[in-house]
Design an enzyme around this catalytic site. Structure first.
Site, PDB file in Angstrom:
ATOM      1  N   LYS A 162       0.844  -1.204   0.000  1.00  0.00           N
ATOM      2  CA  LYS A 162       0.000   0.000   0.000  1.00  0.00           C
ATOM      3  C   LYS A 162       0.878   1.252   0.000  1.00  0.00           C
ATOM      4  CE  LYS A 162      -3.787  -2.114   2.451  1.00  0.00           C
ATOM      5  NZ  LYS A 162      -4.383  -2.409   3.735  1.00  0.00           N
ATOM      6  N   ASP A 169     -11.152   2.144   4.213  1.00  0.00           N
ATOM      7  CA  ASP A 169     -11.396   0.708   4.035  1.00  0.00           C
ATOM      8  C   ASP A 169     -12.900   0.409   3.952  1.00  0.00           C
ATOM      9  OD1 ASP A 169      -9.268  -1.005   3.712  1.00  0.00           O
ATOM     10  OD2 ASP A 169      -8.811  -1.176   5.847  1.00  0.00           O
ATOM     11  N   GLN A 221      -4.764  -2.108   9.949  1.00  0.00           N
ATOM     12  CA  GLN A 221      -4.554  -3.410   9.310  1.00  0.00           C
ATOM     13  C   GLN A 221      -5.055  -4.542  10.222  1.00  0.00           C
ATOM     14  OE1 GLN A 221      -3.425  -3.971   6.134  1.00  0.00           O
ATOM     15  NE2 GLN A 221      -3.877  -6.124   6.539  1.00  0.00           N
TER      16      GLN A 221
END
Ligand code: NDP
Length: 299
Positions: free
Chosen positions: A58, A125, A102
């Site tokens: 990312k 997200d 994450q």
């Protein structure tokens, strides 16, 4: 007998790269116009190798399109309270447009509690209840990157979805369930009839065989076999698994949830692993970050 049409292997790398090029151009114009670059942050707890790899990709992808990227690393024994403070800090830092926490988090931390604490306007997200709720209602929302990327792939390859029977295997909050909702929306590029399957589904093979579009998000290597797929179906493989492989320098090769070699003999379109859905997930995260920077979802 008529010869069957050759399978199209969906090139997720190419589609993702075109999308990233568009994002890069837009950011370059912003910078030329004196604006700041979008800033994507990631929170990484512990040192799970898969999470490390994902966050590193990312970062690399964000830099490549001209975004600012920062990673906040914490040891696996960080307390839930401390992590909530990190989230508070990221929510309030005006320099950060969007961030991800994450997953998975260590067992002593309640993932839901952390996710629910994320400011929905920075939730690139698309995991917070506010964004999931808005998605379900068909309102502007940050969409979970993997299902969002799959919708883009279907659109790019002009695969008809309206009126088709889409079978999604897997009902996770980040892939299967949002996928089933996006496909069933009353919108261009969607409008499918959707069946959502899971581990308690009876006669799974019968259902998958009736799919015009089959999405595999199960988390089991090569689970979908050729006899589970209809002739001419479109198959989208979300799974990623490392299989030991002594012939490779890395010591492994990647496979998906679909037995690609056998299944592709029956399909009209199929995504490979690697190079299918995976690259799109990162591209859509970047797109969400750009949208966050421009305040498009939460004006
Ligand atoms: P989860 O483990 O959260 O969910 C798996 C789903 O599959 C569950 O709903 C489960 O059912 C269902 N399932 C498990 N076994 C069966 C079975 N025998 N028959 C029918 N359904 C079954 O996985 P994720 O959704 O997070 O991920 C799925 C895969 O996709 C993984 O391989 C993951 O690594 C990969 N992934 C890839 C991404 C990418 O960018 N390419 C992004 C995210 C994930 P139940 O709910 O009943 O337990």
């Amino acid at each position: 007998m008529a010869k069957r049409k050759q399978t199209v292997i969906i090139d997720g790398r190419k589609v993702a790269s075109e999308l990233k090029e568009t994002i890069k151009k837009e950011i370059a114009e912003m910078i030329d116009g004196g604006q700041d670059s979008p800033h994507l942050a990631a929170v990484l707890v512990g040192n799970d190798p898969a999470s490390e790899t994902y966050v590193a990709s990312k970062e690399k992808a964000a830099h490549a399109v001209g975004m600012i990227s920062s990673t906040y690393r914490y040891p696996a024994d960080i307390t839930e309270k401390e992590l909530l403070e990190v989230v508070d800090y990221l929510n309030s830092d005006e320099e950060i447009d969007g961030y991800i926490v994450q997953l998975p988090l260590p067992d002593h931390i309640d993932e839901n509690k952390i996710i629910h604490h994320i400011n929905p306007a920075k939730d690139v997200d698309g995991f917070t209840p506010e964004n999931v709720g808005k998605m379900v209602l068909g309102q502007p929302a940050f969409l979970s990157a993997t299902p969002y990327g799959i919708m883009e792939l279907l659109k790019y390859y002009k695969i008809p979805v309206a009126g088709k029977h889409c079978v999604v295997v897997g009902r996770s909050n980040i892939v299967g369930r949002p996928m089933s909702i996006l496909l069933s929306q009353k919108e261009d590029g969607a409008n499918a009839t959707v069946t959502l399957c899971h581990s308690a589904t009876k006669n799974l093979e019968e259902i998958t065989r009736s799919a015009d579009i089959l999405i595999a998000a199960i988390g089991k290597a090569q689970f979908i076999k050729a006899d589970m797929v209809k002739e001419g179906a479109v198959v989208i493989d979300v799974g990623i698994h490392r299989l030991k492989d002594a012939t490779r320098k890395s010591g492994y090769h990647l496979v998906g949830d679909v037995d690609f070699k056998e299944v592709m003999k029956k399909t009209s379109f199929i995504t490979p692993v690697p190079g299918g859905v995976g690259p799109m997930t990162i591209a859509m995260l970047l797109k969400n970050t750009l949208l966050a920077h421009k305040n498009e979802i939460y004006p």
